[in-house]
Design a protein around this motif. Structure first.
Motif, PDB file in Angstrom:
ATOM      1  N   LYS A   1       3.466  32.150  10.178  1.00 27.94           N
ATOM      2  CA  LYS A   1       3.460  31.026  11.115  1.00 27.94           C
ATOM      3  C   LYS A   1       4.758  30.959  11.918  1.00 27.94           C
ATOM      4  O   LYS A   1       5.853  31.026  11.364  1.00 27.94           O
ATOM      5  N   PHE A   2       4.613  30.780  13.238  1.00 31.33           N
ATOM      6  CA  PHE A   2       5.762  30.492  14.099  1.00 31.33           C
ATOM      7  C   PHE A   2       5.224  29.854  15.375  1.00 31.33           C
ATOM      8  O   PHE A   2       4.678  30.527  16.256  1.00 31.33           O
ATOM      9  N   SER A   3       5.365  28.546  15.468  1.00 33.66           N
ATOM     10  CA  SER A   3       4.827  27.785  16.599  1.00 33.66           C
ATOM     11  C   SER A   3       5.909  27.501  17.627  1.00 33.66           C
ATOM     12  O   SER A   3       7.093  27.773  17.409  1.00 33.66           O
ATOM     13  N   PHE A   4       5.495  26.882  18.713  1.00 30.57           N
ATOM     14  CA  PHE A   4       6.454  26.498  19.749  1.00 30.57           C
ATOM     15  C   PHE A   4       7.411  25.433  19.208  1.00 30.57           C
ATOM     16  O   PHE A   4       8.593  25.409  19.551  1.00 30.57           O
ATOM     17  N   ASP A   5       6.892  24.581  18.324  1.00 31.63           N
ATOM     18  CA  ASP A   5       7.750  23.592  17.671  1.00 31.63           C
ATOM     19  C   ASP A   5       8.790  24.281  16.785  1.00 31.63           C
ATOM     20  O   ASP A   5       9.932  23.805  16.671  1.00 31.63           O
ATOM     21  N   ASP A   6       8.403  25.369  16.146  1.00 31.16           N
ATOM     22  CA  ASP A   6       9.348  26.117  15.308  1.00 31.16           C
ATOM     23  C   ASP A   6      10.472  26.715  16.164  1.00 31.16           C
ATOM     24  O   ASP A   6      11.623  26.789  15.730  1.00 31.16           O
ATOM     25  N   LEU A   7      10.124  27.175  17.349  1.00 28.16           N
ATOM     26  CA  LEU A   7      11.151  27.696  18.254  1.00 28.16           C
ATOM     27  C   LEU A   7      12.128  26.585  18.634  1.00 28.16           C
ATOM     28  O   LEU A   7      13.353  26.785  18.638  1.00 28.16           O
ATOM     29  N   GLU A   8      11.594  25.403  18.929  1.00 27.53           N
ATOM     30  CA  GLU A   8      12.462  24.273  19.293  1.00 27.53           C
ATOM     31  C   GLU A   8      13.393  23.900  18.137  1.00 27.53           C
ATOM     32  O   GLU A   8      14.544  23.517  18.355  1.00 27.53           O
ATOM     33  N   ALA A   9      12.887  24.035  16.901  1.00 26.48           N
ATOM     34  CA  ALA A   9      13.662  23.662  15.720  1.00 26.48           C
ATOM     35  C   ALA A   9      14.637  24.753  15.269  1.00 26.48           C
ATOM     36  O   ALA A   9      15.453  24.525  14.376  1.00 26.48           O
ATOM     37  N   SER A  10      14.574  25.923  15.870  1.00 26.90           N
ATOM     38  CA  SER A  10      15.460  27.028  15.504  1.00 26.90           C
ATOM     39  C   SER A  10      16.892  26.740  15.939  1.00 26.90           C
ATOM     40  O   SER A  10      17.120  25.946  16.865  1.00 26.90           O
ATOM     41  N   PRO A  11      17.884  27.356  15.277  1.00 27.19           N
ATOM     42  CA  PRO A  11      19.284  27.165  15.699  1.00 27.19           C
ATOM     43  C   PRO A  11      19.475  27.495  17.178  1.00 27.19           C
ATOM     44  O   PRO A  11      19.047  28.561  17.640  1.00 27.19           O
ATOM     45  N   ASP A  12      20.058  26.557  17.904  1.00 23.66           N
ATOM     46  CA  ASP A  12      20.267  26.698  19.347  1.00 23.66           C
ATOM     47  C   ASP A  12      18.942  26.878  20.084  1.00 23.66           C
ATOM     48  O   ASP A  12      18.911  27.410  21.199  1.00 23.66           O
ATOM     49  N   GLN A  13      17.851  26.461  19.427  1.00 25.24           N
ATOM     50  CA  GLN A  13      16.501  26.571  20.010  1.00 25.24           C
ATOM     51  C   GLN A  13      16.193  28.014  20.437  1.00 25.24           C
ATOM     52  O   GLN A  13      15.478  28.251  21.407  1.00 25.24           O
ATOM     53  N   THR A  14      16.726  28.947  19.666  1.00 24.29           N
ATOM     54  CA  THR A  14      16.600  30.370  20.005  1.00 24.29           C
ATOM     55  C   THR A  14      16.144  31.156  18.781  1.00 24.29           C
ATOM     56  O   THR A  14      16.582  30.865  17.649  1.00 24.29           O
ATOM     57  N   ALA A  15      15.278  32.156  18.999  1.00 22.70           N
ATOM     58  CA  ALA A  15      14.801  32.991  17.898  1.00 22.70           C
ATOM     59  C   ALA A  15      14.562  34.408  18.388  1.00 22.70           C
ATOM     60  O   ALA A  15      14.282  34.639  19.573  1.00 22.70           O
ATOM     61  N   CYS A  16      14.674  35.372  17.457  1.00 20.89           N
ATOM     62  CA  CYS A  16      14.361  36.762  17.803  1.00 20.89           C
ATOM     63  C   CYS A  16      12.851  36.958  17.737  1.00 20.89           C
ATOM     64  O   CYS A  16      12.176  36.384  16.873  1.00 20.89           O
ATOM     65  N   TRP A  17      12.339  37.757  18.674  1.00 18.25           N
ATOM     66  CA  TRP A  17      10.891  37.999  18.713  1.00 18.25           C
ATOM     67  C   TRP A  17      10.614  39.308  17.970  1.00 18.25           C
ATOM     68  O   TRP A  17      10.435  40.363  18.548  1.00 18.25           O
ATOM     69  N   ASP A  18      10.569  39.192  16.634  1.00 21.18           N
ATOM     70  CA  ASP A  18      10.447  40.379  15.787  1.00 21.18           C
ATOM     71  C   ASP A  18       8.996  40.628  15.379  1.00 21.18           C
ATOM     72  O   ASP A  18       8.094  39.860  15.712  1.00 21.18           O
ATOM     73  N   GLY A  19       8.795  41.729  14.670  1.00 24.11           N
ATOM     74  CA  GLY A  19       7.493  42.027  14.077  1.00 24.11           C
ATOM     75  C   GLY A  19       6.481  42.688  14.989  1.00 24.11           C
ATOM     76  O   GLY A  19       5.332  42.902  14.589  1.00 24.11           O
ATOM     77  N   VAL A  20       6.848  43.040  16.209  1.00 25.90           N
ATOM     78  CA  VAL A  20       5.910  43.689  17.141  1.00 25.90           C
ATOM     79  C   VAL A  20       5.761  45.158  16.745  1.00 25.90           C
ATOM     80  O   VAL A  20       6.752  45.895  16.678  1.00 25.90           O
ATOM     81  N   ARG A  21       4.513  45.591  16.508  1.00 25.28           N
ATOM     82  CA  ARG A  21       4.263  46.959  16.056  1.00 25.28           C
ATOM     83  C   ARG A  21       3.204  47.663  16.913  1.00 25.28           C
ATOM     84  O   ARG A  21       2.396  48.442  16.429  1.00 25.28           O
ATOM     85  N   ASN A  22       3.227  47.365  18.182  1.00 32.44           N
ATOM     86  CA  ASN A  22       2.387  48.044  19.165  1.00 32.44           C
ATOM     87  C   ASN A  22       3.333  48.751  20.132  1.00 32.44           C
ATOM     88  O   ASN A  22       4.298  48.153  20.613  1.00 32.44           O
ATOM     89  N   TYR A  23       3.072  50.028  20.420  1.00 30.06           N
ATOM     90  CA  TYR A  23       4.037  50.813  21.200  1.00 30.06           C
ATOM     91  C   TYR A  23       4.195  50.314  22.632  1.00 30.06           C
ATOM     92  O   TYR A  23       5.303  50.293  23.170  1.00 30.06           O
ATOM     93  N   GLN A  24       3.094  49.908  23.262  1.00 29.67           N
ATOM     94  CA  GLN A  24       3.217  49.426  24.643  1.00 29.67           C
ATOM     95  C   GLN A  24       4.000  48.113  24.692  1.00 29.67           C
ATOM     96  O   GLN A  24       4.875  47.925  25.542  1.00 29.67           O
ATOM     97  N   ALA A  25       3.707  47.210  23.737  1.00 33.21           N
ATOM     98  CA  ALA A  25       4.456  45.964  23.662  1.00 33.21           C
ATOM     99  C   ALA A  25       5.920  46.245  23.323  1.00 33.21           C
ATOM    100  O   ALA A  25       6.831  45.589  23.852  1.00 33.21           O
ATOM    101  N   ARG A  26       6.158  47.224  22.430  1.00 31.65           N
ATOM    102  CA  ARG A  26       7.525  47.617  22.095  1.00 31.65           C
ATOM    103  C   ARG A  26       8.296  48.078  23.325  1.00 31.65           C
ATOM    104  O   ARG A  26       9.474  47.751  23.509  1.00 31.65           O
ATOM    105  N   ASN A  27       7.617  48.861  24.163  1.00 30.76           N
ATOM    106  CA  ASN A  27       8.259  49.357  25.385  1.00 30.76           C
ATOM    107  C   ASN A  27       8.651  48.216  26.321  1.00 30.76           C
ATOM    108  O   ASN A  27       9.706  48.260  26.967  1.00 30.76           O
ATOM    109  N   PHE A  28       7.795  47.196  26.401  1.00 35.07           N
ATOM    110  CA  PHE A  28       8.137  46.027  27.212  1.00 35.07           C
ATOM    111  C   PHE A  28       9.397  45.353  26.665  1.00 35.07           C
ATOM    112  O   PHE A  28      10.310  45.010  27.417  1.00 35.07           O
ATOM    113  N   LEU A  29       9.436  45.176  25.340  1.00 31.67           N
ATOM    114  CA  LEU A  29      10.591  44.531  24.709  1.00 31.67           C
ATOM    115  C   LEU A  29      11.853  45.352  24.890  1.00 31.67           C
ATOM    116  O   LEU A  29      12.928  44.818  25.191  1.00 31.67           O
ATOM    117  N   ARG A  30      11.742  46.641  24.692  1.00 31.64           N
ATOM    118  CA  ARG A  30      12.909  47.520  24.720  1.00 31.64           C
ATOM    119  C   ARG A  30      13.423  47.794  26.125  1.00 31.64           C
ATOM    120  O   ARG A  30      14.637  47.834  26.360  1.00 31.64           O
TER     121      ARG A  30
END
Length: 259
Positions: free
Chosen positions: A110-139
């Motif tokens: 679970k990670f909702s938009f509310d969870d992002l707001e509650a994160s330190p400095d309202q910032t979070a890393c977008w981890d766990g992506v395991r698709n190569y095309q999506a990885r390329n966008f991130l990288r």
């Protein structure tokens, strides 16, 4: 005939003969010289001629050089080599996350938009992506200050709930090295990581939730009759959890929060 007179006549005859032979040699040499010169002329006629720098030639060469330099600059700016197609430049994105509890290997995904707001400095890393095309966008393509739609997926009513922004560009995803993490990848070397992530920061919720159903209806209308959402990746590349949007798509979707 007296002997002396005969000798004199013979000397004269010999002299005449020598003169004839010399004349014959000169004629032969002249003939050979003419043949050689003729052959050289034929060769010269068949060889490509070097043009003088008369302005027109120089201008043409300069134009070709400028075109070549321009081509090199374009390839350098787009990161492409000769023969490759330039990648589209995006500055707007949509990322999907699950707002409800789902356990995987003992970890709640679970990670909702509310969870992002509650994160330190309202910032979070977008981890766990395991698709190569999506990885390329991130990288490679998600850059600092790019706009991002936060999309709730795998829930009762999926859709876009809010806005966030990229605040840190692609860097190695730490979860690939953690054996206890559901996204652990034992084949990814630390000195050459396979998976990447970005950091995103909470901006604001939308004024009105934009549902998947409403977007699908508009997409179908635009696909049939033309419109900004005719090629929306949410439907043309539905499986991707990180999706690019054109500026036109972003602007149009933003107008929907007011309806």
């Amino acid at each position: 005939m007296p002997t002396n007179a005969r000798k004199t006549q013979n000397l004269v005859s010999l002299s005449l003969l020598l003169l004839q032979l010399q004349a014959l040699d000169i004629t032969t040499v002249e003939t050979q010289l003419k043949v050689t010169q003729s052959n050289q002329h034929l060769v010269a006629c068949n060889m490509p001629r070097k043009r003088k720098s008369d302005g027109k030639v120089s201008k043409a060469n300069g134009s070709a050089k400028k075109q070549k330099e321009s081509s090199v600059k374009i390839m350098a700016n787009t990161g492409q080599s000769n023969g490759e197609t330039a990648k589209p430049a995006y500055s707007c994105w949509l990322v999907k996350s699950e707002p409800g509890t789902r356990m995987e290997k003992g970890v709640d995904m679970k990670f909702s938009f509310d969870d992002l707001e509650a994160s330190p400095d309202q910032t979070a890393c977008w981890d766990g992506v395991r698709n190569y095309q999506a990885r390329n966008f991130l990288r490679d393509q998600m850059k600092k200050d790019h706009d991002v739609f936060f999309y709730h997926s795998n829930c009762k009513e999926p859709g876009i709930v809010g806005l966030c922004k990229v605040v840190k560009e692609g860097y190695p995803d730490h979860t690939q090295f953690d054996p206890k993490d559901p996204h652990y990848d034992s084949s990814s070397p630390r000195d050459n990581p396979r998976w990447f992530m970005v950091d995103v920061k909470y901006i604001r919720p939308l004024k009105h939730f934009i549902s998947l159903a409403s977007l699908k209806k508009i997409h179908q209308q635009h696909a049939a009759n033309g419109g900004p959402l005719k090629n929306l990746a949410l439907f043309t590349k539905a499986r991707l959890s990180v999706q690019p949007l054109t500026q036109e798509e972003w602007d149009f979707i933003l107008t929907l929060e007011k309806k």
